[in-house]
Design an enzyme around this catalytic site. Structure first.
Site, short mmCIF file in Angstrom:
data_model
loop_
_atom_site.label_atom_id
_atom_site.label_comp_id
_atom_site.label_asym_id
_atom_site.label_seq_id
_atom_site.Cartn_x
_atom_site.Cartn_y
_atom_site.Cartn_z
N ASN A 14 -7.88 -11.51 8.13
CA ASN A 14 -8.92 -12.44 7.77
C ASN A 14 -9.69 -12.74 8.92
O ASN A 14 -9.01 -12.94 10.19
CB ASN A 14 -8.36 -13.75 7.24
CG ASN A 14 -7.51 -13.40 6.00
OD1 ASN A 14 -7.93 -12.51 5.54
ND2 ASN A 14 -6.62 -14.22 5.52
N HIS A 74 -9.61 -7.62 11.99
CA HIS A 74 -11.13 -7.35 11.56
C HIS A 74 -11.99 -8.45 12.46
O HIS A 74 -13.28 -8.65 11.96
CB HIS A 74 -11.26 -7.53 10.09
CG HIS A 74 -10.51 -6.37 9.35
ND1 HIS A 74 -10.07 -6.55 8.14
CD2 HIS A 74 -9.84 -5.31 10.00
CE1 HIS A 74 -9.47 -5.34 8.06
NE2 HIS A 74 -9.49 -4.51 8.60
N CYS A 109 -22.30 -9.79 22.48
CA CYS A 109 -23.61 -9.32 22.85
C CYS A 109 -23.94 -8.11 22.77
O CYS A 109 -23.03 -7.16 23.30
CB CYS A 109 -23.78 -9.88 24.31
SG CYS A 109 -25.35 -9.39 25.08
N THR A 133 -3.00 -9.53 0.14
CA THR A 133 -4.06 -8.39 0.41
C THR A 133 -4.20 -7.36 -0.83
O THR A 133 -3.05 -6.93 -1.31
CB THR A 133 -3.78 -7.74 1.84
OG1 THR A 133 -4.81 -6.48 2.06
CG2 THR A 133 -2.46 -7.11 1.95
N SER A 134 -5.45 -6.84 -0.96
CA SER A 134 -5.48 -5.74 -2.33
C SER A 134 -4.81 -4.50 -1.64
O SER A 134 -4.90 -3.60 -2.48
CB SER A 134 -6.84 -5.82 -2.51
OG SER A 134 -7.76 -5.39 -1.54
N ASN A 143 1.56 -11.64 -4.03
CA ASN A 143 0.28 -11.06 -4.38
C ASN A 143 -0.14 -11.79 -5.81
O ASN A 143 1.01 -12.12 -6.54
CB ASN A 143 -0.15 -9.82 -4.28
CG ASN A 143 -1.85 -9.62 -4.42
OD1 ASN A 143 -2.52 -10.09 -5.21
ND2 ASN A 143 -2.37 -8.84 -3.44
N ALA A 180 0.09 -17.43 -3.30
CA ALA A 180 0.94 -17.57 -1.94
C ALA A 180 1.31 -19.02 -1.82
O ALA A 180 2.40 -19.30 -1.22
CB ALA A 180 -0.05 -16.92 -0.78
#
Ligand code: BJW
Length: 247
Positions: free
Chosen positions: A105, A122, A130, A191-192, A216, A234
């Protein structure tokens, strides 16, 4: 593998004796805080084409469009708070001698809940990079006063997010692989499990002998591989697991 709502005795025993716990989270952990997930009902990808927004090519072609999307998401996220699921994961950091939270996330809600031993695979939506100097800085301006925003050096800034086809931060993914190799228990939450390389981490953990528990709202491609797949929210299941550990 068994689909259940409550943790099985083997899962409880594994957590009670665990010295080293890893938690992998995805968008589903934040769903109960009001953050849209990517896939499935109400998911962001239902209304937006990923390849038009979440790739380096998309940004190169139309930085204004991509930044407008991120500006909209930042405005949506700003007032949101961690939920009961995030709070349990923050307390788990203190419960187990060795602990790592691995999150896909970008919303920053785990940090808001208090997690410190964590890696962001991620990136983070509250950071900008920059394009000329590569320098990463915090940026909480919402809405942005200028789109696309620029660095003090005059170059354009981009979101500090890992888009499709881009490499994950080296240190973060190496730390995650190490945790997957070494943990006694891995919790895989919301999470998938379709985006690589994150989706491989539970499989690596299982191959290295960890007890893997998935939480899930629905079945995923790893549900048949893990030791237990707990189907539900969850924010309901994590507090229930914590309560069981106290009994
Ligand atoms: C609940 C709930 C509740 C709801 N309680 N649960 C090997 C094979 C094939 C392809 C590849 C491969 N290796 C790399 C690739 C390419 C690509 C990839 O994986 N593509 C697949 C889609 C096929 N990967 C990459 O490009 C990665 N880079 C890379 O590997 O570099 C090297 C390389 C490149 C190219 C080729 C080979 C090697 C980078 C991936 C970057 C991902 N970025 C994104 C978007 C960022 C944009 C942004 O945020 O602005 O990150 S994609 C998007 O998906 C986002 C997420 O972090 C990520 C994962 O999604 P997540 O978290 O699982 O969310 P959802 O929505 O999918 O699922 C939510 C789940 O929650 C659902 O299951 C619900 O049921 C559940 N849920 N409510 C519990 N209350």
């Amino acid at each position: 593998m068994v689909f259940v709502y409550r943790l099985m005795k083997a899962g409880k025993d594994a957590l009670v004796s665990a010295k080293n716990v890893a938690v992998l989270t995805g968008a589903g952990i934040s769903a109960e805080s009001g953050v849209p997930t990517f896939r499935g009902e109400g998911g962001l990808w239902r209304n937006f084409r990923a390849e038009e927004l979440a790739t380096p090519e998309a940004f190169e072609n139309n930085p204004k469009l991509v930044w407008e999307w991120y500006d909209w998401r930042r405005q949506l996220l700003k007032p949101l708070k961690p939920n009961k699921g995030h709070e349990v994961i923050a307390r788990f950091e203190k419960r187990f001698p060795e602990f790592l939270l691995i999150t896909q996330n970008v919303d920053g809600l785990h940090q808001k809940a208090g997690n410190k031993k964590m890696v962001e695979l991620h990136g983070n939506i509250w950071k900008v990079r920059c394009l000329k100097e590569g320098k990463v800085t915090d940026n909480f301006e919402t809405p942005l006063s200028k789109i696309p925003p620029s660095c003090e050096c005059g170059a354009m800034l981009r979101p500090h997010i890992v888009w499709f086809g881009e490499s994950l931060p080296y240190d973060a993914i190496q730390t995650a692989y190490r945790a997957a190799n070494e943990c006694d228990v891995m919790l895989v939450v919301g999470t998938s499990a379709v985006v690589q390389p994150a989706a491989s981490l539970p499989i690596i953990a299982k191959e290295h002998g960890a007890y893997v528990i998935e939480i899930n709202a629905e079945e995923t491609p790893i549900s048949d591989i893990v030791n237990e797949s707990l189907i539900g929210k969850a924010g309901d299941i994590l507090p229930e697991i914590e309560r069981l550990l106290e009994m």
